[in-house]
Design an enzyme around this catalytic site. Structure first.
Site, PDB file in Angstrom:
ATOM      1  N   PRO A 254      66.753  86.334  73.327  1.00 30.22           N
ATOM      2  CA  PRO A 254      66.773  85.961  71.895  1.00 30.22           C
ATOM      3  C   PRO A 254      67.029  84.469  71.696  1.00 30.22           C
ATOM      4  CG  PRO A 254      68.227  87.836  72.339  1.00 30.22           C
ATOM      5  CD  PRO A 254      67.792  87.295  73.665  1.00 30.22           C
TER       6      PRO A 254
ATOM      7  N   LYS B 295      72.235  80.574  67.544  1.00 29.27           N
ATOM      8  CA  LYS B 295      71.924  81.918  68.027  1.00 29.27           C
ATOM      9  C   LYS B 295      73.045  82.904  67.704  1.00 29.27           C
ATOM     10  CE  LYS B 295      69.860  79.780  72.075  1.00 29.27           C
ATOM     11  NZ  LYS B 295      69.766  79.861  73.541  1.00 29.27           N
TER      12      LYS B 295
ATOM     13  N   ARG C  36      66.587  74.982  84.162  1.00 30.08           N
ATOM     14  CA  ARG C  36      65.773  76.132  83.770  1.00 30.08           C
ATOM     15  C   ARG C  36      64.312  75.921  84.158  1.00 30.08           C
ATOM     16  NH1 ARG C  36      68.099  79.163  79.746  1.00 30.08           N
ATOM     17  NH2 ARG C  36      66.410  80.582  80.249  1.00 30.08           N
TER      18      ARG C  36
END
Ligand SMILES: [Zn+2]
Length: 257
Positions: free
Chosen positions: A2, A55, A246
């Site tokens: 998400p 978030k 990442r």
């Protein structure tokens, strides 16, 4: 995983199904998912309009606020869509009238917290930058001006702006034609403005038209991560690297280092 657009869709989902309703009972199969308190405090509370910062989803009530973070695998489920509970339902709000709103999270990253006022909300959220969707250009540029280091790392740093994750960061940098390892301080004025414009438009369009990052044919996200993927803009094979720790996809032609 998400990101801001997903959590914004959870906010609307929560508002649609739970706002103005009273929590009759809270079922938490494993209390450790509520990280700092006991879920009993929510019993009998009326749920208010929820708020999103980055978030995080902040579910206000006439008592303590319920703070939800969705980690890697979290989302919300309403009993009207799915009558049966699932073993990954971690927090189940039984609402007056019989409906249930459930916080489901397979891996237990993220979690739920309770906070009794704005100050406690701030403590749980920690040092969070302005929300990436609502930050104004002047504030973004001002913060970027004080920033050193990789531009992808900056976007994903929740204390810089809150809400951008790996997919959104790659999309924004690709649309802005910036190499993910460019250093923030090396960006010219136009590049900085373009970075803001693309961050804003990617998030805004995703939030308004989809419930997750848009996967339009003309966007990187449409092909990102697929074997042999070509740049949707120029047809060059995409490359993969690691930036900000990442996996990162970019076009070596459009996003020259
Ligand atoms: Zn390209």
């Amino acid at each position: 995983m998400p990101e801001l657009p997903d959590v914004e869709s959870y906010r609307r989902f929560f508002a649609r199904h739970a706002t103005d309703r009273v929590v009759q009972r809270v079922v938490v199969p494993d209390e450790t998912i509520v990280r700092n308190a006991t879920s009993r405090a929510l019993r009998g509370r009326r749920l208010d309009a929820p708020e999103r910062i980055g978030k995080w989803l902040i579910c206000w009530t006439d008592g303590p606020a319920l703070l939800l973070h969705f980690g890697m695998t979290g989302h919300l489920v309403w009993s009207g869509d799915e009558p049966e509970r699932h073993r990954h339902d971690r927090v189940i709000l039984e609402l007056e009238g019989g409906d249930e709103l459930r916080y489901r999270n397979m891996r237990k990253l993220g979690g739920a917290w309770l906070a009794h006022d704005g100050h406690e909300v701030d403590l749980v959220l920690g040092p969070l930058g302005p929300d990436a969707l609502s930050i104004r250009r002047s504030e973004f540029l001002e913060r970027l001006g004080r920033r050193r280091g990789g531009v992808k790392a900056a976007l994903m740093d929740q204390t810089f702006v809150a809400g951008v994750g790996n997919l959104v960061a790659d999309e924004v940098l690709w649309q802005a034609r910036l190499h993910p390892k460019r250093r923030g301080e090396s960006l010219g004025e136009q590049e900085r403005t373009e970075l803001y414009r693309k961050m804003h438009s990617v998030l805004k369009e995703s939030v308004e038209r989809y419930d997750f990052i848009a996967r339009k044919r003309s966007w990187l996200s449409h092909v990102r991560g697929m074997p042999g993927a070509l740049c949707p803009r120029c047809g060059t094979p995409l490359e993969r690297t690691v930036a900000a720790g990442r996996t990162t996809y970019f076009c070596p032609a459009c996003q020259a280092g």
